[in-house]
Design an enzyme around this catalytic site. Structure first.
Site, PDB file in Angstrom:
ATOM      1  NE  ARG A  40      18.020  22.821 -33.519  1.00  0.00           N
ATOM      2  CZ  ARG A  40      18.171  23.455 -34.679  1.00  0.00           C
ATOM      3  NH1 ARG A  40      19.318  24.014 -34.984  1.00  0.00           N
ATOM      4  NH2 ARG A  40      17.171  23.533 -35.538  1.00  0.00           N
ATOM      5  CG  HIS A  85      14.229  19.819 -38.051  1.00  0.00           C
ATOM      6  ND1 HIS A  85      13.621  20.552 -37.033  1.00  0.00           N
ATOM      7  CD2 HIS A  85      15.051  20.710 -38.697  1.00  0.00           C
ATOM      8  CE1 HIS A  85      14.055  21.796 -37.068  1.00  0.00           C
ATOM      9  NE2 HIS A  85      14.924  21.920 -38.068  1.00  0.00           N
ATOM     10  CD  GLN A 124      13.115  23.209 -42.000  1.00  0.00           C
ATOM     11  OE1 GLN A 124      13.780  23.831 -41.192  1.00  0.00           O
ATOM     12  NE2 GLN A 124      12.631  23.778 -43.090  1.00  0.00           N
ATOM     13  CG  ASP A 165      19.559  19.003 -44.355  1.00  0.00           C
ATOM     14  OD1 ASP A 165      20.125  20.107 -44.166  1.00  0.00           O
ATOM     15  OD2 ASP A 165      19.287  18.213 -43.412  1.00  0.00           O
ATOM     16  CB  CYS A 167      15.886  22.665 -43.679  1.00  0.00           C
ATOM     17  SG  CYS A 167      17.471  21.802 -43.716  1.00  0.00           S
ATOM     18  NE  ARG A 204      11.265  25.774 -38.766  1.00  0.00           N
ATOM     19  CZ  ARG A 204      12.457  25.471 -38.259  1.00  0.00           C
ATOM     20  NH1 ARG A 204      13.525  25.544 -39.002  1.00  0.00           N
ATOM     21  NH2 ARG A 204      12.579  25.050 -37.005  1.00  0.00           N
TER      22      ARG A 204
HETATM   23  N1   CP Z   1      16.402  24.900 -40.509  1.00  0.00           N
HETATM   24  C1   CP Z   1      16.784  25.077 -39.231  1.00  0.00           C
HETATM   25  O1   CP Z   1      16.320  24.387 -38.301  1.00  0.00           O
HETATM   26  O2   CP Z   1      17.651  26.106 -39.047  1.00  0.00           O
HETATM   27  P1   CP Z   1      18.492  26.393 -37.731  1.00  0.00           P
HETATM   28  O3   CP Z   1      19.433  25.247 -37.534  1.00  0.00           O
HETATM   29  O4   CP Z   1      19.196  27.697 -38.004  1.00  0.00           O
HETATM   30  O5   CP Z   1      17.538  26.508 -36.567  1.00  0.00           O
HETATM   31  N1  NVA Z   2      20.245  17.867 -40.994  1.00  0.00           N
HETATM   32  C1  NVA Z   2      20.667  19.152 -40.467  1.00  0.00           C
HETATM   33  C2  NVA Z   2      19.503  20.080 -40.369  1.00  0.00           C
HETATM   34  C3  NVA Z   2      19.826  21.470 -39.886  1.00  0.00           C
HETATM   35  C4  NVA Z   2      18.608  22.334 -39.754  1.00  0.00           C
HETATM   36  C5  NVA Z   2      21.331  18.950 -39.121  1.00  0.00           C
HETATM   37  O1  NVA Z   2      20.837  18.150 -38.324  1.00  0.00           O
HETATM   38  O2  NVA Z   2      22.349  19.602 -38.855  1.00  0.00           O
END
Ligand code: CP
Ligand code: NVA
Length: 315
Positions: A112, A139, A142, A234, A274, A302
């Site tokens: 990440r 992502h 997701q 989101d 998400c 997930r």
């Molecule tokens: N939706 C998602 O990726 O959640 P987290 O940021 O908690 O991993």
């Molecule tokens: N768009 C959001 C998604 C979190 C799962 C972010 O990047 O923070």
């Protein structure tokens, strides 16, 4: 790819960096495997025995971290969490060196990251599969989960209208990529200046032509949502954009998913997010808690989808 990297561990393995690596048939196969993993978890409990997964996280996570860790353990393998919140990727040592070192010890890397470019460099130098656990641009885990969940609820996502309302961000990009592969009609409403990346829109439109899906952009949320069977939103400020929260709240206010907006959707419309959600901002508490909300089924999936991704790439 560069000449210097060749012979020093330039990756030949399969990665999941953008979601565009897999075509429609491969996504279909992933969903078939996901359904099997979900229905018969015991069949897979030793599938990745003796396998190790490194998890590099530069940003916070609840769902992605827990589902990859639980997923890896429930396949018989071991996940190793590497907290990169303090020392971001490339700060303590170069990204190519991280990729080449980890590849000597583990069978896969989940990352990440703030930068898609850094993720792609990591993957170019790693000799083991690299999975994008969220970047500034995509992502993919997701969105694959989201369309798997939609198919569970509706039978098929092919020809289904999904409205995405809000920021043209990483999640929005991945919904276009995945939606194009399952033949969905993805209808995106964003404020001016917050549209999804035009190159990703164009590529998704090309891919959607093969599945009879469509990608459409709107300004008015009501137009995008009209007749949609799935309504998705989101956060308005993604991780790393916290300083813009107040400014974005004013711009995005008309894009809140509330009962009035949901009333424009199809009568059987479901609500997806998400998560994490900011109730009172991009979605009301009422919609989150309504019978139409499937956000926790989505969160559960997930786990199952990522187990299938790990099985596909690591075994
Ligand atoms: N939706 C998602 O990726 O959640 P987290 O940021 O908690 O991993
Ligand atoms: N768009 C959001 C998604 C979190 C799962 C972010 O990047 O923070």
């Amino acid at each position: 790819m560069n000449v210097q990297a060749q012979g020093q561990g330039l990756s030949l393995a399969s990665d999941l960096l953008t979601g565009t690596e897999w075509n429609a048939a491969q996504v279909r196969e992933l969903f078939r495997l996901t359904a099997d993993v979900k229905a018969y978890p015991d069949r897979y409990k030793s599938a990745l025995a003796g396998h190790f997964l490194a998890m590099i996280f530069e940003k916070p996570s609840l769902r992605t971290r827990v589902t990859f860790e639980v997923g890896m353990a429930s396949l018989g393998g071991t996940a190793i969490f590497l907290d990169h919140a303090e020392a971001h990727l490339g700060e303590r040592e170069s990204v190519p060196d991280v990729g080449r070192s980890l590849s000597r010890w583990v069978h896969g890397i989940v990352a990440r990251v703030f930068s898609q470019e850094a993720l792609e460099t990591l993957a170019a130098y790693a000799t083991v599969p690299v999975v994008n656990a969220l970047s500034d641009v995509y992502h993919p885990c997701q969105a694959l989960c989201d369309f798997f969940t939609i198919e569970e609820k509706f039978g098929s996502a092919s020809g289904l209208k999904m409205a995405y309302v809000g920021d043209g961000n990483n999640v929005c990009h991945s919904l276009m990529v995945a939606g194009a592969r399952v033949g969905a009609h993805v209808r995106i409403a964003t404020p001016a200046g917050y549209e999804p990346d035009a190159k990703i829109v164009a590529a998704a439109r090309r891919d959607a032509a093969a599945t009879r899906g469509t990608i459409e952009l709107f300004r008015a949320p009501e137009e995008a949502v009209s007749g949609a069977q799935a309504v998705y939103t989101d956060v308005w400020a993604s991780m790393g954009q916290e300083s813009e929260t107040a400014a974005r709240a004013a711009i995005f206010a008309p894009y809140q998913v509330n009962a009035k907006l949901m009333s424009q959707a199809a009568s059987d419309a479901l609500f997806l997010h998400c998560l994490p959600a900011h109730r009172g901002s991009e979605v009301t508490d009422e919609v989150m808690e309504s019978p139409r909300s499937i956000v926790f089924d989505e969160a559960e999936n997930r786990l199952h989808v990522q187990k299938a991704i790990l099985l596909t790439l690591l075994s």
